[in-house]
Write a protein that holds these residues in place. Structure first.
Motif: not given
Length: 137
Positions: A85-93, A57-66
């Motif tokens: 798992d591995n939270f920082y692999k999901l977000v760029e910031d 899903y190419a999440i990238g941002t916290y807003e997308f993840l929310k």
């Protein structure tokens, strides 16, 4: 309730997360979801847990993840546990401020929806802010 497993690479975070997923499945009072960047946990977690490959899903941002988390919940109100798992692999910031803000949002969401979240984060636990440390397990 939000719980955080934080430590450097190789410190056993994923192993602990898998143990907690198994425990949650064995309790059996609701549905269990596990979100990861790749499908590395396919054979580690019980089949009863829903494994989501967030890398698709190419999440990238916290807003997308929310929105992603909210959408998962909207599709299934029986979810009692969500593991990431591995939270920082999901977000760029990876800034502490953004992570703090996300955890604050997640804590409110968790309380309102009665879902327990467990997140593993590859980072030095010594650098965590006090607001994040209160969620450590």
């Amino acid at each position: 309730m939000v719980k955080i497993i934080m430590g450097l690479k190789g410190s056993g975070k994923t192993k602990k997360l898998v143990e907690l997923v198994r425990e949650a499945v064995n309790v059996g009072d609701g549905d269990v979801v596990c979100i990861e960047k790749d499908r590395k946990l396919t054979y580690d977690i019980p089949y009863q847990a829903r494994l989501i490959d967030a890398g698709a899903y190419a999440i990238g941002t916290y807003e997308f993840l929310k929105g992603f988390i909210s959408g998962i919940h909207a599709g299934n109100y029986d979810i009692t546990h969500v593991f990431v798992d591995n939270f920082y692999k999901l977000v760029e910031d990876k800034s502490p401020e953004s992570f703090d803000a996300f955890i604050a949002w997640l804590d409110k969401f968790s309380e309102a929806e009665k879902i327990e979240f467990v997140i593993s984060v590859s980072a030095d636990a010594e650098t965590a802010t006090e607001s994040v440390r209160k969620h450590f397990i």
